[in-house]
Write a protein that holds these residues in place. Structure first.
Motif, short mmCIF file in Angstrom:
data_model
loop_
_atom_site.label_atom_id
_atom_site.label_comp_id
_atom_site.label_asym_id
_atom_site.label_seq_id
_atom_site.Cartn_x
_atom_site.Cartn_y
_atom_site.Cartn_z
N ARG A 358 0.84 -1.21 0.00
CA ARG A 358 0.00 0.00 0.00
C ARG A 358 0.87 1.25 0.00
O ARG A 358 0.58 2.22 -0.70
N ASP A 359 1.96 1.23 0.77
CA ASP A 359 2.85 2.38 0.84
C ASP A 359 3.60 2.58 -0.48
O ASP A 359 3.89 3.72 -0.88
N ALA A 360 3.89 1.47 -1.17
CA ALA A 360 4.51 1.58 -2.49
C ALA A 360 3.56 2.29 -3.45
O ALA A 360 3.99 3.07 -4.31
N MET A 361 2.25 2.01 -3.33
CA MET A 361 1.26 2.68 -4.17
C MET A 361 1.21 4.18 -3.86
O MET A 361 1.13 5.02 -4.77
N ILE A 362 1.25 4.53 -2.58
CA ILE A 362 1.27 5.94 -2.19
C ILE A 362 2.50 6.63 -2.76
O ILE A 362 2.41 7.72 -3.35
N THR A 365 2.38 6.89 -6.85
CA THR A 365 1.41 7.85 -7.37
C THR A 365 1.77 9.28 -6.97
O THR A 365 1.64 10.21 -7.78
N THR A 366 2.22 9.47 -5.74
CA THR A 366 2.56 10.82 -5.27
C THR A 366 3.74 11.39 -6.04
O THR A 366 3.73 12.56 -6.46
N LEU A 367 4.76 10.58 -6.26
CA LEU A 367 5.92 11.05 -7.00
C LEU A 367 5.56 11.36 -8.46
O LEU A 367 6.08 12.31 -9.05
N ASN A 368 4.65 10.58 -9.04
CA ASN A 368 4.19 10.90 -10.39
C ASN A 368 3.49 12.26 -10.42
O ASN A 368 3.67 13.04 -11.36
N ILE A 369 2.70 12.53 -9.40
CA ILE A 369 2.02 13.84 -9.31
C ILE A 369 3.04 14.96 -9.24
O ILE A 369 2.95 15.97 -9.96
N ASP A 447 16.52 11.93 -19.64
CA ASP A 447 17.70 12.44 -18.93
C ASP A 447 18.70 13.06 -19.91
O ASP A 447 18.50 13.06 -21.14
N LYS A 448 19.79 13.57 -19.38
CA LYS A 448 20.77 14.29 -20.20
C LYS A 448 21.47 13.40 -21.22
O LYS A 448 22.05 13.88 -22.19
N ASN A 449 21.39 12.08 -20.99
CA ASN A 449 21.99 11.13 -21.94
C ASN A 449 21.01 10.64 -22.99
O ASN A 449 21.34 9.76 -23.79
N GLY A 450 19.79 11.17 -22.96
CA GLY A 450 18.78 10.79 -23.93
C GLY A 450 17.97 9.56 -23.57
O GLY A 450 17.15 9.10 -24.36
N LEU A 451 18.18 9.02 -22.36
CA LEU A 451 17.40 7.87 -21.92
C LEU A 451 16.01 8.32 -21.50
O LEU A 451 15.85 9.30 -20.77
N VAL A 452 14.99 7.59 -21.95
CA VAL A 452 13.61 7.87 -21.59
C VAL A 452 13.18 6.95 -20.46
O VAL A 452 13.45 5.74 -20.50
N HIS A 453 12.54 7.52 -19.45
CA HIS A 453 12.03 6.71 -18.34
C HIS A 453 10.54 6.98 -18.15
O HIS A 453 10.11 8.14 -18.13
N VAL A 454 9.78 5.91 -18.02
CA VAL A 454 8.34 6.00 -17.82
C VAL A 454 8.00 5.22 -16.55
O VAL A 454 8.29 4.03 -16.46
N SER A 455 7.43 5.92 -15.56
CA SER A 455 7.02 5.25 -14.32
C SER A 455 5.51 5.08 -14.33
O SER A 455 4.76 6.02 -14.58
N LEU A 456 5.06 3.85 -14.06
CA LEU A 456 3.66 3.48 -14.14
C LEU A 456 3.22 2.82 -12.84
O LEU A 456 3.95 2.00 -12.28
#
Length: 531
Positions: A358-362, A365-369, A447-456
């Motif tokens: 549950r805390d991982a979900m908090i 989602t909060t960091l995405n916001i 990021d500065k090296n051109g790597l794309v990161h997507v958090s879901l």
């Protein structure tokens, strides 16, 4: 067998000799079409040269003199059997370095407005003691003070964020503190610092001017605090004639928009760099419930309060936009996280709780916001670092464990100081008892090296969700993935099984012609990396 598909196949076998069955077939076909659409989320990610940088300081932490956060947590003393450096646990140092924490807030919290910094300097045996009136009524011996904290920040490579005493102190005491930590030499406080073994100043940038002035900081009105802040801020300097001082006003409690309005209206813009905001996630404030023995109703309520952060950040930012359209003043969410009942048999004033999926979900989602609002949100602090509330680390004697929240924070280090990639998302619903929440949360960066990161994040407690990501505009061909998940929402790491929950390789996705399709399990967090 999929019962809906089975029904559909059986109906197709009919020859539909009358209109009623034909109408029925059309109805069921529409249902199946809707079911298919609801079960897949389309996420579009774009590049935007005007998009903000996601400040690494969004991933800050908070260490208050509360319960076992400092004593018997971070600090065990130089004579402890636990391996340590100047009294600070080596395993905690190593874990926080791995987490790349960008800033650390100290000494509070409510404790800050009862703390007198001179009590925590000089020989430890000569330091006076005090009673921690806010947290458990225990005696504080001040053995962990300014030198201990600022030296720890140097070891960690992190920025200190000092919350200074306004509630029970004076402007003189505050300015002497600034002089003690920031003046090169030749001043009374700089010479006192040198006598205590520190030649060079620490050059602290982040200063909180009091804490929760609407509550434990003095139960003030916003109008009164705004004037008091102006007085304190006027005398603040970093002693270098530079613009390095970052002054943060004690901001609103949750949805107190009037508080933000008054601060933004009444404080001159040359006296302020940041406005704070505090908001916690819980079942209800009166009945927070167990950190591990919760049911789906309690989980759903907790996620309702966690996702409320989107509304809070949006509305507080709108107020700030009126007075600061160029985003020069930052919104600082310097207390956030889950808050439940303490573990059985522990001091109620110590706020010690376990940490589950549950805390991982908090956290996810909060960091995405925060990421998606990074034009205004420039800093945040998870409450708290060790053994308190939504901690990233728990200790018991010589044992230490990393919580699910720790693993989320580490996965999200990919977003530190990366450029936000704006996205469009129509999330499916997570429904419980006729109420619904968005099931999917996301943020993306390059990021500065051109790597794309997507958090879901998929907060749905039962249903996996398919996500189709349009990556045609990103120029990315290859993806790898990491996932944090577990069999049950209530699962957590223990001192007997410290690695029950840990990140794993994620492979449930396919990339076809610029569309990345992934299947994310219930209550899971996924980080994708593309190049």
């Amino acid at each position: 067998m999929n019962i809906n598909l089975h029904i559909k196949e059986q109906m197709v076998k009919f020859k539909f000799k009358n209109g009623f069955l034909k109408i029925l077939a059309i109805y069921f076909g529409a249902c199946f079409s809707a079911y298919s659409q609801d079960n897949k989320t389309v996420l579009t990610i774009n590049k935007d040269e005007e998009a903000p940088i996601i400040s690494k300081h969004i991933y800050g932490h908070f260490a208050e003199h509360l319960g076992r956060c400092i004593y018997d947590g971070i600090y065990v003393g130089e004579d402890s059997k636990v391996p340590n450096t100047n009294g600070v646990r080596n395993d905690i140092i190593d874990a926080l370095k791995e987490l790349k924490i960008p800033n650390l807030r100290w000494p509070g919290g409510c404790f800050a407005d009862t703390y007198h910094w001179k009590d925590g300097i000089g020989p430890k045996e000569d330091r006076p003691s005090m009673v921690n009136r806010w947290w458990g009524g225990v005696t504080e011996d001040n053995s962990f003070g300014t030198h201990d904290f600022l030296n720890l920040c140097e070891v960690l490579g992190t920025e200190p964020y000092l919350a200074a005493n306004v509630g029970s102190s004076t402007v003189q005491e505050f300015t002497e503190y600034l002089e003690y930590v920031g003046h090169k030499g030749g001043s009374p406080m700089a010479e006192l610092r040198k006598q205590n073994g520190r030649e060079k100043p620490w050059n602290v940038t982040f200063w909180g001017v009091g804490n929760e002035m609407w509550g434990c900081g003095g139960n003030m009105t916003p109008e009164y605090y705004a004037n008091l802040y102006r007085q304190y801020a006027t005398f603040m300097t970093d002693w270098t004639n530079s613009d390095n001082m970052f002054r943060i006003a004690s901001g609103a409690n949750v949805a107190d928009y009037h508080w933000t309005e008054v601060l933004m209206r009444d404080i001159p813009k040359n006296l302020i760099e940041g406005v704070a905001l505090h908001s916690y996630s819980f079942v209800t404030w009166e009945k927070k419930g167990s950190s591990t023995k919760f049911d789906e109703a309690q989980y759903f309520s907790t996620m309702q309060t966690a996702l409320k952060m989107e509304e809070l950040v949006t509305k507080h930012s709108a107020i700030m936009d009126k007075y600061d359209p160029k985003n020069k003043i930052a919104l600082i969410v310097d207390e956030w996280g889950g808050w439940y009942d303490v573990e059985e048999g522990t001091n109620p004033g110590f706020l010690y709780q376990q940490n589950t999926m549950r805390d991982a979900m908090i956290a996810g989602t909060t960091l995405n916001i925060f990421n998606n609002h990074s034009a205004r949100v420039k800093m945040a602090n998870l409450a708290q670092t060790v053994n308190v509330l939504q901690a990233v680390i728990l200790t018991e004697g010589e044992k230490m464990l990393l919580t699910p929240t720790y693993h989320i924070m580490k996965m999200y280090t990919a977003h530190h100081d990366a450029k936000l990639l704006p996205l469009k998302l129509e999330s499916p619903s997570y429904t419980f008892n006729n109420e619904s929440l968005p099931a999917i949360s996301a943020s993306a960066s390059m990021d500065k090296n051109g790597l794309v990161h997507v958090s879901l994040v998929n907060i749905d407690s039962k249903k996996e969700n398919k996500i189709e990501i349009d990556i045609t505009k990103l120029g990315v061909k290859n993806f790898t993935g990491t996932i944090l998940t577990a069999p049950k929402l209530q699962d957590h790491n223990t001192f007997d099984a410290p690695n029950k929950i840990k990140p794993a390789v994620f492979k449930t996705f396919e990339n076809k012609k610029g569309n990345l399709t992934i299947t994310i399990p219930p209550f899971s967090v996924v980080m994708l990396e593309g190049k």
